[in-house]
Motif scaffolding. Structure first.
Motif: not given
Length: 107
Positions: A17-21, A50-62
Motif C-alpha cells: 500500500y502507498e498512502l499519503y499522510a 478506483p485505487t483512491e476510492e478503494r483506499l478512501r473506503d478502507e481508511f477514510g474514517d481512520t
C-alpha cells in the motif's frame, strides 16, 4: 508554513500500500509506527481513480494507523501528493483494475 507530507509504503496481506499522510511518528504502542491525518484526493469531476476510492473506503474514517514496524517498507517526505497505489507484493502489479470499458461489437 504548511505541514509536511509523507508517502508511506507498507505491506498488508500480501499487498504493498502507498498512502499519503501529514503526520508520521512513533506510536504509543511499542513496536508500531503511527500514521495519521491521511490525505486523499477530493475530486468532484467525472474522472475517478478506483485505487483512491478503494483506499478512501478502507481508511477514510481512520484517525490513525498503527503499523507494525516490520511492515513499513519506506517513509518519504515529499513536496506534493502523487497517486496512491495498491500493488501485489510479489509481482508489483496494480491490484485495483480500472472500470471496464464496453466491449466492441463483434462484426
Amino acid at each position: 508554513m504548511s505541514k509536511p507530507l509523507y508517502k508511506v509504503t507498507f505491506l498488508n496481506h500480501g499487498r504493498v500500500y502507498e498512502l499519503y499522510a501529514r503526520r508520521v511518528g512513533s506510536s504509543a504502542l511499542w513496536g508500531f509506527t503511527e500514521v495519521a491525518e491521511l490525505v486523499f484526493d477530493v475530486r468532484d469531476g467525472v474522472l475517478v481513480d478506483p485505487t483512491e476510492e478503494r483506499l478512501r473506503d478502507e481508511f477514510g474514517d481512520t484517525r490513525a494507523l498503527h503499523l507494525p514496524m516490520q511492515s513499513v517498507v519506506r517513509i518519504e517526505e515529499v513536496e506534493k501528493k502523487g497517486a496512491a497505489a495498491i500493488r501485489d507484493a510479489v509481482t508489483g502489479e496494480t491490484v485495483v483494475t480500472p472500470f471496464p470499458l464496453p466491449a466492441k461489437p463483434r462484426s
